[in-house]
Design an enzyme around this catalytic site. Structure first.
Site, short mmCIF file in Angstrom:
data_model
loop_
_atom_site.label_atom_id
_atom_site.label_comp_id
_atom_site.label_asym_id
_atom_site.label_seq_id
_atom_site.Cartn_x
_atom_site.Cartn_y
_atom_site.Cartn_z
N GLU A 372 0.84 -1.19 0.00
CA GLU A 372 0.00 0.00 0.00
C GLU A 372 0.88 1.24 0.00
O GLU A 372 1.90 1.29 0.69
CB GLU A 372 -0.90 -0.02 1.25
CG GLU A 372 -1.61 1.26 1.58
CD GLU A 372 -2.65 1.65 0.52
OE1 GLU A 372 -2.63 2.84 0.12
OE2 GLU A 372 -3.43 0.80 0.11
N ASP A 420 -7.87 -4.51 -5.19
CA ASP A 420 -9.08 -3.72 -4.94
C ASP A 420 -8.70 -2.25 -5.14
O ASP A 420 -8.52 -1.51 -4.18
CB ASP A 420 -9.59 -3.98 -3.53
CG ASP A 420 -10.93 -3.30 -3.27
OD1 ASP A 420 -11.47 -2.67 -4.19
OD2 ASP A 420 -11.43 -3.39 -2.13
N CYS A 447 -15.03 -1.27 -7.32
CA CYS A 447 -16.21 -0.44 -7.06
C CYS A 447 -16.63 0.31 -8.31
O CYS A 447 -17.57 1.11 -8.28
CB CYS A 447 -15.93 0.55 -5.92
SG CYS A 447 -14.56 1.68 -6.25
#
Length: 492
Positions: A372, A420, A447
């Site tokens: 990340e 994601d 999403c």
């Protein structure tokens, strides 16, 4: 949207709702409060406006109604297929703006939102559809986008598609009467639409925000004015642990000078004893970011915890944490199922955030590597790993694509990559790093199915095939839909 309480049978309630809906649509301006004044419309847009009777032929991916006018296909909000309506059409140069004046005949799929500000705020784009119609709309959207890859599974819906948001942010300001208001910005503006209650927000969060609004005068607390740069309170953010019950309140202010803060905290806690922590976040920026860099804990530990898929996560004010935990469990369960873990695999959790998917995967994987860019999120992921006693997961700050390229160069291997990404999707640099590392399975959680479909085309051109596509309704009452797909390396 009607409040659905258990009064009589579902059939009788539905019948009552339809009857009320038709009355409201055909005769009640009070319920709809569409802007029906053409003169106001003309003044605002500076161009000519006409009123035309149109029939809706379909919906866009954003849930807007489609109709033909003078040979052109136009879009308008709050109109459903098959409905006929009077629509105000305004032109200014190359731009055309549309707005419903009156719905003449309503669809069987229409529901009536309980609050007039629904039509103005734009937060819940398809709140005027019944939930069954929402599910059909989202399924159709996914089926169309994913048609090149195969037939998607039926969408996973939500039993109670209300009150689900565990994070609620409201903006504060003054109305023309110099009264304190709070709510959401109208689309594409900085005009605040006053809002007391949203059926997708956690009720406790809305109650707390309304209490803060009511306390401001007695504490001489002024909302911030973007034009003058004066005032104190810009936003209030409330996070609720849906399973833990813990509540975080964040006051986002333009300055760290908070007069009477101890008394304010004491009064708010007295009104809402369930609040477990409060923070002051200072944001003196002029952009659209809600939270600033400076943060001070006013009460409690500064974080809350919540349980997801049997694991406990620590959540800070800035943490990315899925807003609908009930549907998130369904989504993650499906993603882990697609990963086909046996306890031996090495899994890469790209865009890992605070480690939610990776830590859930660690229960069935041999090893998990989370990557990340956000340093704060990586710190949270490491804390969450220790909190849950996870020994087979490691989290690193950096670019996931670069990390995988380096793994491939060292001759290392990963069996599964779970990604994601944000709404913008992945970039070609990241996707090319996946094809260099060649994991047997890629689980793509998205999403934004439009960017997901774009990225899947790249992976298919570079050796992968799509095995399964599963839409999940993570955001009822909105046009957004989550989708998780499984891709398999052809050679494997």
């Amino acid at each position: 949207m009607t409040n659905r309480k258990n009064k009589g049978s579902k059939k009788s309630v539905k019948k009552q709702n339809k009857h009320k809906g038709k009355q409201a649509l055909q005769g009640s301006k009070k319920k709809h409060k569409f802007n029906t004044n053409p003169n106001t419309h003309r003044k605002r847009h500076g161009g000519k406006s006409v009123t035309a009777e149109v029939t809706c032929s379909g919906l866009t991916n954003e849930g807007k109604g489609i109709f033909l006018w003078e040979g052109k296909e136009l879009e308008v909000e709050n109109l459903l297929p098959g409905e006929t309506a009077e629509v105000i059409i305004s032109r200014k140069g190359r731009f055309t703006k549309t707005e419903i004046k009156r719905v003449i005949n309503s669809s069987e799929d229409r529901d009536i939102p309980p609050h007039s500000y629904y039509y103005e705020s734009g937060g819940c784009q398809i709140h005027h559809m019944s939930y069954e119609a929402q599910a059909r709309f989202k399924q159709k959207t996914i089926d169309k986008l994913m048609k090149p890859f195969g037939k998607p599974e039926p969408i996973i819906t939500m039993d109670h598609p209300y009150d689900y948001r565990n994070k609620n942010t409201m903006t504060f300001g003054l109305n023309k009467k110099r009264q304190v208001i709070c709510g959401l910005y109208a689309p594409n503006t900085h005009q605040i639409i006053p809002m007391e209650r949203s059926l997708i927000h956690d009720p406790k969060a809305d109650e707390i925000i309304q209490t803060i609004k009511g306390m401001m005068n007695s504490f001489k607390m002024q909302p911030y004015n973007e034009d003058t740069g004066r005032g104190f309170l810009r936003h209030v953010l409330v996070r609720v642990g849906k399973n833990s019950g813990e509540i975080m309140v964040v006051l986002v202010a333009a300055s760290s000078m908070f007069k009477g803060k101890n008394n304010f905290v004491k009064a708010l806690r007295k009104a809402h004893p369930g609040i477990t922590t409060m923070l002051l976040n200072v944001n003196n920026r002029s952009d659209s970011m809600v939270l600033g860099e400076q943060e001070k804990v006013l009460f409690g530990k500064g974080t809350i915890t919540d349980t997801l898929c049997g694991l406990e996560f620590q959540i800070s004010a800035k943490s990315f944490y899925q807003i609908n935990p009930i549907q998130t469990e369904k989504l993650y369960t499906k993603a882990i199922e697609m990963a086909e873990l046996t306890g031996e695999e090495t899994v890469i959790d790209a865009y890992c955030g605070i480690g939610t998917i990776g830590l859930v995967a660690s229960q069935k994987a041999g090893k998990v590597i989370g990557i990340e860019l956000n340093k704060g999120a990586v710190r949270d992921a490491i804390r969450n790993s220790k909190r849950n006693g996870v020994k087979n997961a490691r989290f690193y700050q950096g670019d996931a694509g670069e990390y995988m390229v380096q793994m491939a160069a060292r001759g290392e291997h990963a069996d599964v990559v779970i990604l994601d990404p944000p709404r913008s999707g992945s970039d070609q640099a990241f996707l090319s790093s996946v094809t260099k590392l060649k994991p047997e399975r890629v689980v793509y959680v998205s999403c934004n199915p439009e960017t997901q479909a774009r990225d899947m085309k790249y992976l298919i051109k570079n050796g992968y095939k799509v095995e399964e596509i599963q839409p999940v309704d993570m955001f009822p009452q909105t046009a957004h839909v989550e989708c998780v797909s499984q891709l398999i390396l052809k050679d494997s």
